[in-house]
Motif scaffolding. Sequence first.
Motif, PDB file in Angstrom:
ATOM      1  N   THR A  33       0.918  -1.159  -0.151  1.00 31.08           N
ATOM      2  CA  THR A  33      -0.114  -0.060   0.055  1.00 31.08           C
ATOM      3  C   THR A  33       0.725   1.083  -0.075  1.00 31.08           C
ATOM      4  OG1 THR A  33      -1.829   1.190   1.041  1.00 31.08           O
ATOM      5  CG2 THR A  33      -0.211  -0.026   2.578  1.00 31.08           C
ATOM      6  N   TYR A  34       0.232   2.498  -0.551  1.00 30.90           N
ATOM      7  CA  TYR A  34       1.125   3.519  -0.497  1.00 30.90           C
ATOM      8  C   TYR A  34       0.130   4.609   0.398  1.00 30.90           C
ATOM      9  CZ  TYR A  34      -1.603   4.598  -4.822  1.00 30.90           C
ATOM     10  OH  TYR A  34      -2.569   4.704  -5.664  1.00 30.90           O
ATOM     11  N   LYS A  35       0.821   5.563   0.809  1.00 33.01           N
ATOM     12  CA  LYS A  35       0.021   6.724   1.721  1.00 33.01           C
ATOM     13  C   LYS A  35      -0.100   7.891   1.037  1.00 33.01           C
ATOM     14  CE  LYS A  35       1.900   7.154   5.895  1.00 33.01           C
ATOM     15  NZ  LYS A  35       2.631   7.398   6.914  1.00 33.01           N
ATOM     16  N   ASP A  36      -0.428   8.946   1.668  1.00 36.62           N
ATOM     17  CA  ASP A  36      -0.583  10.151   1.144  1.00 36.62           C
ATOM     18  C   ASP A  36       0.317  10.670   0.495  1.00 36.62           C
ATOM     19  OD1 ASP A  36      -3.320  10.280   2.237  1.00 36.62           O
ATOM     20  OD2 ASP A  36      -2.560  10.852   3.754  1.00 36.62           O
ATOM     21  N   PHE A  37       0.341  11.528  -0.572  1.00 35.56           N
ATOM     22  CA  PHE A  37       1.549  12.054  -1.091  1.00 35.56           C
ATOM     23  C   PHE A  37       2.098  13.220  -0.472  1.00 35.56           C
ATOM     24  CE2 PHE A  37      -1.726  14.178  -3.286  1.00 35.56           C
ATOM     25  CZ  PHE A  37      -1.471  15.247  -3.642  1.00 35.56           C
ATOM     26  N   VAL A  38       3.344  13.714  -0.824  1.00 44.09           N
ATOM     27  CA  VAL A  38       3.947  14.684  -0.211  1.00 44.09           C
ATOM     28  C   VAL A  38       4.927  15.406  -1.343  1.00 44.09           C
ATOM     29  CG1 VAL A  38       4.369  14.155   2.163  1.00 44.09           C
ATOM     30  CG2 VAL A  38       5.941  13.593   0.752  1.00 44.09           C
ATOM     31  N   PHE A  39       4.968  16.724  -1.230  1.00 53.14           N
ATOM     32  CA  PHE A  39       6.018  17.483  -2.184  1.00 53.14           C
ATOM     33  C   PHE A  39       7.222  17.766  -1.481  1.00 53.14           C
ATOM     34  CE2 PHE A  39       1.821  19.036  -3.328  1.00 53.14           C
ATOM     35  CZ  PHE A  39       1.536  18.551  -4.510  1.00 53.14           C
ATOM     36  N   PRO A  40       8.142  16.907  -1.823  1.00 48.69           N
ATOM     37  CA  PRO A  40       9.503  17.184  -1.112  1.00 48.69           C
ATOM     38  C   PRO A  40      10.239  18.407  -1.357  1.00 48.69           C
ATOM     39  CG  PRO A  40       9.515  15.088  -2.371  1.00 48.69           C
ATOM     40  CD  PRO A  40       8.399  15.826  -2.770  1.00 48.69           C
ATOM     41  N   GLY A  41      10.564  19.165  -0.312  1.00 47.69           N
ATOM     42  CA  GLY A  41      11.099  20.341  -0.358  1.00 47.69           C
ATOM     43  C   GLY A  41      10.216  21.536  -0.142  1.00 47.69           C
ATOM     44  N   PHE A  42       8.815  21.353  -0.386  1.00 50.78           N
ATOM     45  CA  PHE A  42       7.724  22.289  -0.141  1.00 50.78           C
ATOM     46  C   PHE A  42       6.876  21.843   0.998  1.00 50.78           C
ATOM     47  CE2 PHE A  42       9.082  22.587  -4.445  1.00 50.78           C
ATOM     48  CZ  PHE A  42       9.271  23.806  -4.796  1.00 50.78           C
ATOM     49  N   PRO A  43       7.467  21.998   2.221  1.00 52.95           N
ATOM     50  CA  PRO A  43       6.428  21.588   3.329  1.00 52.95           C
ATOM     51  C   PRO A  43       5.135  22.242   3.410  1.00 52.95           C
ATOM     52  CG  PRO A  43       8.674  22.729   4.180  1.00 52.95           C
ATOM     53  CD  PRO A  43       8.473  22.600   2.693  1.00 52.95           C
TER      54      PRO A  43
END
Length: 283
Positions: free
Chosen positions: A140-150
């Motif tokens: 499974t995969y979780k929610d996405f994030v934008f690395p470098g853009f907290p």
Amino acid sequence: MAAFAKKNFGYAAYANHRPIYPTTLFTAHLLPYHHGPTNTLLDLGCGPGTVTRPLGAHFTRAIGVDPSPGMLESARALTPPDKYPHIEYHLADAETLPFLPDASVDMVVSAQAAHWFDLPRFWAEMARVMRSGGTLAAWTYKDFVFPGFPAASLVVARYTYGVDKMGPCWQQPGRTRCQSRMRFLDPPAAEWEGVERWEYEPKVEGGAEDLKELGLKWKLGDVESYARTWSAAHEWGVRNEGGDVIGDMFADIRKAAGWEGEGWRERVVDVEFGHGVLCVRRK
């Protein structure tokens, strides 16, 4: 999962905009873990056949199973028999597979689906259909994030789980399980052995390092299209006719990251997903 059964769910969009798993997940991890014959693959919750086709190429026979007629219609459209004569699809639940004889399956996989299963019934049916020494792999995969853009990543979290946003629209316990990186899936020790878990959390080292590659370079418009495939986004639209929670979310994401202006959907951005993989063998 209830959203996927509704006639107005966007099955074509789901097939086109969900993440594609790296081939190394199959070739460098699942297949090396597997012991013995590769006659029959069973893909549970197969959706549009995202895993059935590429992993099925390594098996004599591949069977995709899904409880949604719409998902199977999409899968069959993407799996022409002349190109994939060894692949078949069945409308069924993971917990009830009467068309499969006992001990007839070499590998069972479930991608982004096991969080929906009735676990006691699931494990009982897997013990029945799996041959001794066969492999079960689920991930499974979780929610996405934008690395470098907290700040942009915080916007995603706020819209995804805020009580005034999509938070109440997720079906439970499925969503909480999905976020657990497969830790909710506990193979009964009497019937299963050789448990291995591979995990990755963005910006947190752990698990098999090359599984980190469920990191993608996507156009921002493709990230938006992916978010529109969420069951919670669909449910939010049902509950709030005339609103556009994903449009609002991406307006706030762009503001937080400085990605505003015309043509923003063409901007290529880095996207990462935390994820977990479970592999286990039938005794």
